[in-house]
Design an enzyme around this catalytic site. Structure first.
Site: not given
Length: 480
Positions: A17, A116, A357
């Site tokens: 997050h 958030d 990644q």
């Protein structure tokens, strides 16, 4: 600074997050440098090395950060893992309030708060200061729609959702089986379920919701949400995605063996044929049981295809690393089946705990992605257009998997047996379908369409960029 509208952004103590919301901050400043952004970071226990690396990167973007005093729970406490984060955020509210009031009183033209989704309790603080408040929703519009319709679902369904014989129909979304709803909705008698309802209800306090998706990816869902917004039934909905990371260097303090470092795995990819390698990763927090790790290893071997696998220490709790986003690096190979590494030598590459990644997904040798369906990983893959094998573990990942496989038809979904294990034969079949089967041609073509659409959405005149630019301009005008 005094001439810039000031935006406060509140994160949560979860690495995935934090990575997403910090990418949002950078994107905001890229589109409108006439903003001043302060990021408030709650901490559970301690700040992970990965989180420190993210926060250190903010200074070059002129984003100020405030680290709150850590919240901790006694080791013997019996708090359910799914409730640790809500409890931590509730305990952080006084510190967040103090930080907000200090910023408000410092004459920095504080005009808006972006929180958030899991920091929804801060919306009331914004209201008390008479500033605009927004939720940053870091996952899909379909999951957002589910949250906004959760009270209706709760009232219209009396049994456990997984017991329903027919799929659930939410406006604008694909019909979804109850078993594919988020983990928090799988036990209606639990405190986790009650908190999901409370958190979803809290969304209605926001002036708007910034959802990390884009019209071309979830057009029907976003359209349905915005129609409800026009009727004042939902807050304003702003599709601003895909908000993804551009890639960064691993700053983890743990030492890797030389043959496992990040550049080595990329050099290994350099030697492989185009689109020949399956990238296997379960995100920054997902883990497999020892039994499941064995089956995955043997399934990769049985497939006969090349792979790059990010391996973590096994654990029966799939979300065990959810908060710190890391696990031990020490001798990860000992958890793999006997002789596995020798047998796949040359065909497979094993990386302990972490890999670059984004760089792997964009590499020409990477031909597919076996993923847990976390939304960050999903969007990073959409941006690079790779066929997917979806293997959801927890949270909203089953919902994402259903949308990708049943709705968009860009993924092959693995099947679990009656014991909750994906068997090696099933794994091998799924890999072949995505890398070399007839199905991969259709999936690859569909993913290419989404890849181009995601690039268009983020262009200066693209759908998402224009939404975010307009919103930033409104804040700037308020700040004068």
């Amino acid at each position: 600074m005094e001439n810039k509208a000031h935006i406060v952004v509140v994160s949560i103590p979860v690495f995935s997050h934090q990575a997403s919301i910090q990418s949002l901050c950078k994107r905001l400043l890229q589109l409108n440098p006439h903003l001043h952004i302060t990021l408030i970071v709650p901490i559970l226990n301690s700040l992970s090395n990965a989180s420190k690396s993210l926060i250190d990167s903010l200074s070059s973007y002129n984003i100020h950060s405030i680290l709150l005093p850590p919240i901790s729970f006694p080791q013997a406490s019996n708090i359910h893992p799914s409730l640790q984060l809500p409890r931590a955020m509730s305990q952080s509210i006084p510190s967040i309030r103090d930080a907000l009031i200090s910023l408000y009183n410092s004459n920095n033209k504080l005009v808006a708060l972006i929180a958030d989704y899991l920091a929804y309790e801060t919306l009331e603080l914004a209201k008390s200061l008479n500033i605009l408040s927004y939720i940053y929703f870091p996952t899909s519009a379909m999951v957002l729609s589910l949250c906004l319709h959760s009270s209706w679902l709760h009232q219209t369904v009396s049994c456990e959702y997984r017991e329903l014989q027919e799929p659930i129909k939410i406006p604008g979304c694909i019909p979804i089986h109850g078993r594919d709803l988020p983990t928090a909705l799988q036990d209606r008698s639990s405190e986790v379920y009650e908190h999901f309802l409370r958190r979803s209800k809290g969304l209605y306090l926001a002036n708007g919701i910034l959802v990390n998706s884009f019209k071309e990816l979830e057009e029907e869902t976003i359209t349905a949400l915005q129609e409800q917004s026009k009727k004042n039934k939902f807050p304003s909905i702003y599709p601003i995605g895909p908000i993804v990371q551009a890639g960064w260097v691993n700053n983890d303090n743990n030492n890797h063996a030389n043959h496992y470092n990040d550049s080595d795995c990329l050099r290994w990819l350099d030697k492989q044929e185009p689109k020949s390698v399956l990238y296997v990763s379960f995100g920054s927090g997902g883990t497999l049981s020892q039994n499941q790790m064995n089956e995955l290893a043997l399934g990769l071997e049985l497939s006969g295809q090349k792979f790059l696998w990010v391996v973590r220490e096994p654990n029966d709790l799939p979300s065990v690393n959810y908060f710190n986003g890391s696990s031990k690096h020490d001798n990860i190979l000992r958890f793999l089946p006997n002789g596995f590494v020798d047998r796949v030598k040359g065909a497979g590459w094993v990386v302990p705990c972490w890999a670059p990644q984004v760089e792997i997904l964009r590499h020409k040798a990477t031909g597919g992605f076996l993923t847990h369906c976390g939304w960050n990983s999903t969007l990073e893959n959409v941006v690079h257009g790779l066929p997917m094998i979806v293997w959801p573990l927890f949270s909203e990942q089953r919902t994402n998997a259903a949308m990708l496989s049943d709705g968009l038809k860009v993924a092959e979904r693995v099947k679990f047996n009656e014991n909750g294990i994906v068997e090696r034969e099933e794994i091998a079949i799924a890999i072949k379908r995505v890398l070399i089967g007839d199905e991969q041609t259709k999936i690859r073509a569909a993913m290419e369409v989404l890849k181009n659409a995601s690039a268009d959405a983020m262009k200066e005149d693209g759908s998402s960029a224009m939404v975010l630019s307009q919103l930033a301009m409104e804040w700037r005008n308020i700040g004068g």
